[in-house]
Design a protein around this motif. Sequence first.
Motif, PDB file in Angstrom:
ATOM      1  N   GLY A  73       0.794  -1.221   0.000  1.00  0.00           N
ATOM      2  CA  GLY A  73       0.000   0.000   0.000  1.00  0.00           C
ATOM      3  C   GLY A  73       0.826   1.271   0.000  1.00  0.00           C
ATOM      4  O   GLY A  73       0.421   2.281  -0.593  1.00  0.00           O
ATOM      5  N   TRP A  74       2.002   1.239   0.629  1.00  0.00           N
ATOM      6  CA  TRP A  74       2.813   2.459   0.710  1.00  0.00           C
ATOM      7  C   TRP A  74       3.324   2.902  -0.656  1.00  0.00           C
ATOM      8  O   TRP A  74       3.697   4.071  -0.837  1.00  0.00           O
ATOM      9  N   THR A  75       3.306   2.000  -1.640  1.00  0.00           N
ATOM     10  CA  THR A  75       3.790   2.379  -2.963  1.00  0.00           C
ATOM     11  C   THR A  75       2.893   3.444  -3.601  1.00  0.00           C
ATOM     12  O   THR A  75       3.372   4.247  -4.412  1.00  0.00           O
ATOM     13  N   LEU A  76       1.595   3.447  -3.271  1.00  0.00           N
ATOM     14  CA  LEU A  76       0.715   4.488  -3.794  1.00  0.00           C
ATOM     15  C   LEU A  76       1.126   5.859  -3.258  1.00  0.00           C
ATOM     16  O   LEU A  76       1.114   6.857  -3.992  1.00  0.00           O
ATOM     17  N   LEU A  77       1.478   5.918  -1.977  1.00  0.00           N
ATOM     18  CA  LEU A  77       1.930   7.184  -1.397  1.00  0.00           C
ATOM     19  C   LEU A  77       3.253   7.618  -2.031  1.00  0.00           C
ATOM     20  O   LEU A  77       3.471   8.814  -2.283  1.00  0.00           O
ATOM     21  N   ALA A  78       4.124   6.651  -2.295  1.00  0.00           N
ATOM     22  CA  ALA A  78       5.383   6.977  -2.960  1.00  0.00           C
ATOM     23  C   ALA A  78       5.121   7.496  -4.372  1.00  0.00           C
ATOM     24  O   ALA A  78       5.777   8.444  -4.834  1.00  0.00           O
ATOM     25  N   GLY A  79       4.158   6.899  -5.064  1.00  0.00           N
ATOM     26  CA  GLY A  79       3.795   7.379  -6.389  1.00  0.00           C
ATOM     27  C   GLY A  79       3.227   8.788  -6.349  1.00  0.00           C
ATOM     28  O   GLY A  79       3.514   9.617  -7.222  1.00  0.00           O
ATOM     29  N   LEU A  80       2.419   9.079  -5.325  1.00  0.00           N
ATOM     30  CA  LEU A  80       1.863  10.426  -5.167  1.00  0.00           C
ATOM     31  C   LEU A  80       2.983  11.442  -4.942  1.00  0.00           C
ATOM     32  O   LEU A  80       2.983  12.526  -5.551  1.00  0.00           O
ATOM     33  N   ALA A  81       3.938  11.116  -4.073  1.00  0.00           N
ATOM     34  CA  ALA A  81       5.056  12.023  -3.814  1.00  0.00           C
ATOM     35  C   ALA A  81       5.887  12.249  -5.081  1.00  0.00           C
ATOM     36  O   ALA A  81       6.341  13.367  -5.357  1.00  0.00           O
ATOM     37  N   THR A  82       6.066  11.197  -5.863  1.00  0.00           N
ATOM     38  CA  THR A  82       6.817  11.320  -7.110  1.00  0.00           C
ATOM     39  C   THR A  82       6.099  12.238  -8.097  1.00  0.00           C
ATOM     40  O   THR A  82       6.723  13.082  -8.755  1.00  0.00           O
ATOM     41  N   LEU A  83       4.776  12.084  -8.200  1.00  0.00           N
ATOM     42  CA  LEU A  83       4.000  12.963  -9.072  1.00  0.00           C
ATOM     43  C   LEU A  83       4.096  14.418  -8.611  1.00  0.00           C
ATOM     44  O   LEU A  83       4.171  15.340  -9.430  1.00  0.00           O
ATOM     45  N   LEU A 143      12.331   6.324  -7.809  1.00  0.00           N
ATOM     46  CA  LEU A 143      11.208   5.485  -7.387  1.00  0.00           C
ATOM     47  C   LEU A 143      11.307   4.076  -7.950  1.00  0.00           C
ATOM     48  O   LEU A 143      11.004   3.099  -7.246  1.00  0.00           O
ATOM     49  N   LEU A 144      11.739   3.950  -9.203  1.00  0.00           N
ATOM     50  CA  LEU A 144      11.750   2.643  -9.858  1.00  0.00           C
ATOM     51  C   LEU A 144      12.567   1.604  -9.099  1.00  0.00           C
ATOM     52  O   LEU A 144      12.039   0.527  -8.777  1.00  0.00           O
ATOM     53  N   PRO A 145      13.831   1.847  -8.759  1.00  0.00           N
ATOM     54  CA  PRO A 145      14.573   0.812  -8.022  1.00  0.00           C
ATOM     55  C   PRO A 145      14.013   0.567  -6.623  1.00  0.00           C
ATOM     56  O   PRO A 145      14.073  -0.564  -6.121  1.00  0.00           O
ATOM     57  N   ILE A 146      13.454   1.608  -5.987  1.00  0.00           N
ATOM     58  CA  ILE A 146      12.869   1.418  -4.652  1.00  0.00           C
ATOM     59  C   ILE A 146      11.687   0.457  -4.722  1.00  0.00           C
ATOM     60  O   ILE A 146      11.546  -0.452  -3.891  1.00  0.00           O
ATOM     61  N   ILE A 147      10.828   0.641  -5.734  1.00  0.00           N
ATOM     62  CA  ILE A 147       9.673  -0.247  -5.888  1.00  0.00           C
ATOM     63  C   ILE A 147      10.133  -1.668  -6.209  1.00  0.00           C
ATOM     64  O   ILE A 147       9.622  -2.647  -5.643  1.00  0.00           O
ATOM     65  N   LEU A 148      11.109  -1.790  -7.109  1.00  0.00           N
ATOM     66  CA  LEU A 148      11.583  -3.126  -7.495  1.00  0.00           C
ATOM     67  C   LEU A 148      12.236  -3.856  -6.330  1.00  0.00           C
ATOM     68  O   LEU A 148      12.142  -5.091  -6.228  1.00  0.00           O
ATOM     69  N   LEU A 149      12.880  -3.115  -5.432  1.00  0.00           N
ATOM     70  CA  LEU A 149      13.572  -3.754  -4.312  1.00  0.00           C
ATOM     71  C   LEU A 149      12.663  -4.002  -3.106  1.00  0.00           C
ATOM     72  O   LEU A 149      12.770  -5.044  -2.445  1.00  0.00           O
TER      73      LEU A 149
END
Length: 685
Positions: free
Chosen positions: A503-513, A531-537
């Motif tokens: 679920g926290w990935t949505l918040l990370a996506g919002l911050a990136t936007l 963001l990309l390597p953080i999500i993949l890891l």
Amino acid sequence: MAWPSVASRSLRLAITDAAEQRRLFVLLPFSLIAGLVAYALLPVEPEAFHFIIGSLCVTGCLLLAMLTHSLTGRRVAIQLFAAWLGFCLLALHGLAFGTPMLSVPAYGTYSARVDEVLSADANGIRAVLSAMTPMDGARELPIRRARILLPGEPRVEVGDWIEARIRLASVPGPILPGAFDSQFHAYFSGIGAYGNAIGAVEIVAQGDDSDLARRVQALRNHIGQRIDLALEGASAAIGRAMMMGDQSAISDETRDVMAASGLAHVYSISGLHLSIVAGGIFWLLRLALVCFPMTLTWPNKQIAAIAGLSAAFSYLLLAGGMDNVPAFRSTLMLALIFGAVLAGRRALTMRNVAIAALVIILIDPASIFRASFQLSFAAVVALIGIYELPRLSPPATGGSVERALRFVSATAWTSFVAGAATLLFSAYHFQQTAPLGVLGNVLALPFVSLIMWFGVLAILAMPFGLDGPFLKLMGWNIDRMVDVAELVAGWSASLTGNPILAGWTLLAGLATLAWFAFIEGRWRLLAPAMLLPIILLFGFAPRPDVLVADTTQAVAVRDGTGMGLVTGRTGSFAVDVWSQYYQTEIAPTHSGTHCDSLGCIVKTDQFSIAVIRNAAAFAEDCYGNNLIIARISAPQGCGASGQIITARDLQRGGVQWLRWDETAGRFEIHPAIETLSRPWRVLPR
């Protein structure tokens, strides 16, 4: 000077320049969203005095910033105020439009008003009813509105008053932790129950034919009937979706193919469709006006902009109005673009995106939790952000071949940018990726454009009964689009994945936007790159070892690479959703299961589980198992040697998600419903 020092200085300058260029305005919708998310994640509903204290604190911060004449203080205080407004918005929206939720099923004869007709197909008419009044001794209902499946005849319309025997049930909770929450969205739409009519429905009073909503619905029905006369199967279903926003007839097979090819967005009315229609009207009218000598001194550009805007608003009405969030957001964007044309200003700006988002959030704050808002918002922010970057190539000056190549290149680039921006959100909500989506969009775009144009011509020809040929041509292009989807889906069959994101990935996506929208220049690409390597890891969520349904007997347990049922049956709603969500086969029986008349025991290499059906099984099964699942009352002390899920746990928490923790020697348990202390939750009986 060392490169890191130069880069750090350049980054600081980019942030400072963005603030000085008043880019902080584009952060306002993100601050609102942050406040909305904070409110939604609270474990308990705040009291009135919490809102009062918070409002006083935020007001104090604003006053302090003004009195101290601190520019930085004012900027921070304004963003803080936006976040607090977001925090309060859902509560205010709930007071205005929310409803008590039905907790005890009801059955009886009721009279009600038809507020909305959501869809109509062979299965019946899905409508939203209000003012439900009990008759013939039926129980009084506390709810404001209900979503009801009515029979196909008589054909009800908006504003009609009906009488029918209706069976009502509670709105179901999420089928998995973090999945779509029907109760949350139903509450903020004022829908307190789901149900269906039993037997005949009587229209006791027809609505006012002068009512705009009724007229629009009648037009939608007429267009749908004309489409069904000219087309059939997937062509008719997709045609109805693209022309009037009714996706109810699209089959699961078609949805899967369109999603795998990256074309699922095509049948959801959004910016692509509105841009083709409104932009096409703008271009054609402007071209027509310059062909006549008497119009050379007219404000042709402004006249064409007004016509394009009118076309966009008409299309929005057909698509369902403000309830269709992607269409509404796109119409707002087009209104701002055409407004900029009328005012002689730049049309495509991040400020316009922010204004459109602010309007949508203020009107319907709950929409930010829907996939449609997140996908459309992310795509538009990304496309405008890329558009604002310095151009790498000169404008086209060559012949038709070069212009065609540039068109294909622009289409591919647009599809890539929109696909990359929405990848995280689509992966979270739909657990699916479309690796060849760019190719699918490039190949299908000519057909999509022709579908829209033949659809417009069909609507214009309907009053004269000449729409048949245009609808046939539209259907032919829909078939070719589906052919492209099947071709690309076949190519990508071995490439697709099933990512389950935390679920926290949505918040990370919002911050990136937010970073991408705020920063100008190429430094805006920094956040997506990080963001990309953080999500993949770290962004992938673990898969469950056990799933326990709350309203059925289904209990699924990990069995090799798949799962198997200990109790319950395949084909039930919960089992089908679990299988689709995790793209995992759930066998009818777990290989390690042993059942008798009292219950079932399933043993694996790691744990053992007892599912108790009869109270006589407690004496033997309460001890020696890692987990006990009892849908009946358990005696005191049962489960002392392990863990237990009781009927009360299932009533209060809904579906239970469990993962075996080898180190701790016990299960990690997550209920789909974390708390009942929110107004949208259905309290157990």
